[in-house]
Scaffold this motif. Sequence first.
Motif, PDB file in Angstrom:
ATOM      1  N   VAL A 117       0.858  -1.190   0.000  1.00 20.25           N
ATOM      2  CA  VAL A 117       0.000   0.000   0.000  1.00 20.25           C
ATOM      3  C   VAL A 117       0.891   1.236   0.000  1.00 20.25           C
ATOM      4  CG1 VAL A 117      -1.613   1.327   1.420  1.00 20.25           C
ATOM      5  CG2 VAL A 117      -1.929  -1.125   1.151  1.00 20.25           C
ATOM      6  N   GLU A 137      -1.750  -2.376  -3.951  1.00 19.44           N
ATOM      7  CA  GLU A 137      -3.135  -2.710  -3.612  1.00 19.44           C
ATOM      8  C   GLU A 137      -3.981  -1.459  -3.505  1.00 19.44           C
ATOM      9  OE1 GLU A 137      -2.744  -6.358  -4.045  1.00 19.44           O
ATOM     10  OE2 GLU A 137      -4.674  -5.550  -3.413  1.00 19.44           O
ATOM     11  N   GLU A 138      -3.400  -0.444  -2.927  1.00 25.12           N
ATOM     12  CA  GLU A 138      -4.170   0.744  -2.631  1.00 25.12           C
ATOM     13  C   GLU A 138      -3.254   1.946  -2.498  1.00 25.12           C
ATOM     14  OE1 GLU A 138      -7.365  -0.073  -0.249  1.00 25.12           O
ATOM     15  OE2 GLU A 138      -7.962   2.006   0.063  1.00 25.12           O
ATOM     16  N   LEU A 152      -8.319  -1.510   5.529  1.00 23.93           N
ATOM     17  CA  LEU A 152      -7.257  -2.232   4.829  1.00 23.93           C
ATOM     18  C   LEU A 152      -7.028  -3.605   5.418  1.00 23.93           C
ATOM     19  CD1 LEU A 152      -3.887  -0.372   4.319  1.00 23.93           C
ATOM     20  CD2 LEU A 152      -5.030  -1.904   2.747  1.00 23.93           C
ATOM     21  N   ARG A 168     -10.070  -5.068  -6.438  1.00 22.43           N
ATOM     22  CA  ARG A 168      -9.400  -4.376  -7.537  1.00 22.43           C
ATOM     23  C   ARG A 168     -10.353  -4.062  -8.672  1.00 22.43           C
ATOM     24  NH1 ARG A 168      -4.084  -4.797  -9.238  1.00 22.43           N
ATOM     25  NH2 ARG A 168      -2.610  -4.998  -7.550  1.00 22.43           N
ATOM     26  N   ARG A 206      -8.400   2.266  -8.272  1.00 24.72           N
ATOM     27  CA  ARG A 206      -8.899   2.421  -6.919  1.00 24.72           C
ATOM     28  C   ARG A 206      -8.125   3.522  -6.219  1.00 24.72           C
ATOM     29  NH1 ARG A 206      -7.910  -2.131  -5.912  1.00 24.72           N
ATOM     30  NH2 ARG A 206      -5.880  -2.042  -4.951  1.00 24.72           N
ATOM     31  N   CYS A 207      -8.828   4.267  -5.415  1.00 21.10           N
ATOM     32  CA  CYS A 207      -8.126   5.170  -4.539  1.00 21.10           C
ATOM     33  C   CYS A 207      -8.928   5.274  -3.279  1.00 21.10           C
ATOM     34  CB  CYS A 207      -7.930   6.540  -5.174  1.00 21.10           C
ATOM     35  SG  CYS A 207      -9.391   7.548  -5.131  1.00 21.10           S
ATOM     36  N   LYS A 208      -8.373   5.874  -2.301  1.00 21.02           N
ATOM     37  CA  LYS A 208      -9.055   5.990  -1.028  1.00 21.02           C
ATOM     38  C   LYS A 208     -10.253   6.897  -1.213  1.00 21.02           C
ATOM     39  CE  LYS A 208      -8.925   8.736   2.889  1.00 21.02           C
ATOM     40  NZ  LYS A 208      -8.381   9.902   3.421  1.00 21.02           N
TER      41      LYS A 208
END
Lengths: 210, 149
Positions: A117, A137-138, A152, A168, A206-208
């Motif tokens: 991450v 992953e992120e 997470l 994902r 993907r994002c937060k």
Amino acid sequence: MAAAGAVLRQKLPGNMDICGRSGKGSPEFHVLAVDDSLVDRKVIEKLLRSLSCKVTVVESGSRALQFLGLDGEDSSVGFDALPVNLIMTDYSMPGMTGYELLKKIKGSSAFREIPVVIMSSERILARINRCLEEGAEEFLSKPVKLSDVERLTRYLLRGEADQVSEFRKRKLPKTCDLEFSFPSSPLSNDSDSSSSSRSSSPLPKRCKSV
Amino acid sequence: MDVVQLKRQLIAFTELLFGEGFLDEQFNQLQQLQDENNPNFVAEVATLFFEDSERILNELANNLDKQSVDFKKVDAHVHQLKGSSSSIGAQRVQRVCIIFRNFCNERNVEGCLKCLQQLKHEYALVKSKLEALFSLEQQILAAGGSPSI
């Protein structure tokens, strides 16, 4: 802003044993955190410990590789110790960036399966894209919150491979406010980016979400 | 002063700090992480922040004092300070850092120097506020109370 009479210190509800598992001899979740900032190291360590994770914190990418035994040296401190379940790394670090560390980890047969991450205070689209495409992953925005880490570790802990790949595939949440950056900034440390010529999907996977 | 009065003071002071933008939500996050096992966590983070900030402010002064300013270096330092202030919730310091970085981008020495002054000012303010906050907490503890509810 704190509300009137706000509780000054709220304890975490119950036993937030997200990472630790009950039962004797069960393995605990071990996170390797990498950040050149002293303040951030202390905070991320506490965040993870509060979720009952085992934490190893190092101050650079090269230290992280050393710990994993990927630095080319025969002796490796961490290799015989508790295996690493997750790597959380800052992006902007002197020497080796989080992106470069990510590449090294994903390029290693021994460690490429470990989820990585990236954390960054700058939400630069090209940067996020690059990291996700390299296998992160992120991409978490700093300052990192407890809820980010909790979320997470929840899905990664449950994480059989299909759980992870389901995540994902998720579309970019609408609430995610990404800023577009123009790579022409002379002071951007994305000078190694070739994103200006990239024509692939502009949106990261993907994002937060905020 | 008794515990009840001290606690009231603490609450009022904390509200003020948030209200005036000295601290933001991230500070709350840190407070939530504090518990009996780590009763001094927030103060410890603050100490690290103070040390880090002072180091960076010195570096900035040195770097801006040069004939030919290395803006990349200056920007890197400001970026660091922006990060650590954001991590502790020192909102006003963080905001000055953002403006400072813009001046670095523009290679504007004047602007940078002004920002440095402002940074020093905001840093001194938040440091004294936090120290006052921790001092109040210590007083509550000494009076037999607990700063947490």
